[in-house]
Every structure is written in C-alpha cells, then in structure tokens.
Design a protein around this motif. Structure first.
Motif, PDB file in Angstrom:
ATOM      1  N   TYR A  98       0.724  -1.393   0.002  1.00  0.00           N
ATOM      2  CA  TYR A  98       0.044   0.052  -0.045  1.00  0.00           C
ATOM      3  C   TYR A  98       0.803   1.323   0.099  1.00  0.00           C
ATOM      4  O   TYR A  98       0.450   2.221  -0.669  1.00  0.00           O
ATOM      5  CB  TYR A  98      -0.893   0.037   1.159  1.00  0.00           C
ATOM      6  CG  TYR A  98      -1.812  -1.288   1.184  1.00  0.00           C
ATOM      7  CD1 TYR A  98      -2.866  -1.444   0.258  1.00  0.00           C
ATOM      8  CD2 TYR A  98      -1.681  -2.387   1.898  1.00  0.00           C
ATOM      9  CE1 TYR A  98      -3.684  -2.321  -0.006  1.00  0.00           C
ATOM     10  CE2 TYR A  98      -2.469  -3.289   1.830  1.00  0.00           C
ATOM     11  CZ  TYR A  98      -3.462  -3.559   0.973  1.00  0.00           C
ATOM     12  OH  TYR A  98      -4.548  -4.510   0.976  1.00  0.00           O
ATOM     13  N   CYS A  99       2.129   1.086   0.636  1.00  0.00           N
ATOM     14  CA  CYS A  99       2.985   2.274   0.874  1.00  0.00           C
ATOM     15  C   CYS A  99       3.582   2.596  -0.868  1.00  0.00           C
ATOM     16  O   CYS A  99       3.645   3.478  -1.301  1.00  0.00           O
ATOM     17  CB  CYS A  99       4.328   1.924   1.759  1.00  0.00           C
ATOM     18  SG  CYS A  99       3.537   1.911   3.290  1.00  0.00           S
ATOM     19  N   SER A 124      -4.214   4.124   1.863  1.00  0.00           N
ATOM     20  CA  SER A 124      -3.628   4.470   0.683  1.00  0.00           C
ATOM     21  C   SER A 124      -4.477   5.174  -0.790  1.00  0.00           C
ATOM     22  O   SER A 124      -4.249   6.364  -1.041  1.00  0.00           O
ATOM     23  CB  SER A 124      -3.032   3.308  -0.096  1.00  0.00           C
ATOM     24  OG  SER A 124      -3.740   2.209  -0.307  1.00  0.00           O
ATOM     25  N   VAL A 156       1.213   4.246  -3.006  1.00  0.00           N
ATOM     26  CA  VAL A 156       1.354   5.647  -2.795  1.00  0.00           C
ATOM     27  C   VAL A 156       2.512   6.404  -3.534  1.00  0.00           C
ATOM     28  O   VAL A 156       2.103   7.292  -4.094  1.00  0.00           O
ATOM     29  CB  VAL A 156       0.885   6.139  -1.366  1.00  0.00           C
ATOM     30  CG1 VAL A 156       1.392   7.456  -1.239  1.00  0.00           C
ATOM     31  CG2 VAL A 156      -0.220   5.677  -0.559  1.00  0.00           C
TER      32      VAL A 156
END
Length: 80
Positions: A15-16, A67, A19
């Motif tokens: 999810y990081c 996100s 982004v």
C-alpha cells in the motif's frame, strides 16, 4: 499559508508502494519517514496517530490513513 506534509512508510508495504508510485507519476515530493529503519519515526507515528499503520500521511500533524484516501487527498493538490 503552506501546509506541512510528511508520509510515514514501510518500503515492503504494498500500500505504501502504491502511494509512492502515484507520487512518482505526479512528481510529488515530500519528506518520507521509514518506520522500519527509524525507530523515532515509528514512535512519532504511534504517539501522534495512535497506531503504527502505514502508509500514513500527516497534514499539519493530522494523520490520514489508507492508500486510496491518501492518493485522493494528494490528487487535490497542496493548498487545500
């Protein structure tokens, strides 16, 4: 007045990465805090946000999780 943005991440988090890919595509730069190698960042994240969940975008010290929500907020620009 310009807002202060700071993104807390873990590089292995998908999810990081989602982004970060969005930010790269849109040429968005801001301070990144990797909680896996910076114990102070992890402590700050838990202290301010109440949990070690990433990604977490702090806007003037207010946490925003998820996100999709972070991407939606970044899509609006930096003046709102």
């Amino acid at each position: 007045m310009a807002r202060r943005y700071e993104l807390f991440i873990m590089p292995a988090c998908p999810y990081c990465q989602k982004v970060l890919r969005f930010m790269e595509r849109c040429s968005i730069e801001m301070p990144l805090r990797d909680i896996t190698c910076d114990p102070d960042a992890r402590e700050e994240l838990v202290r301010a946000g109440g949990k070690p969940q990433v990604p977490c975008l702090f806007i003037d010290g207010v946490p925003l999780y998820e996100s999709d929500d972070i991407i939606a907020r970044l899509s609006k620009g930096f003046e709102n």
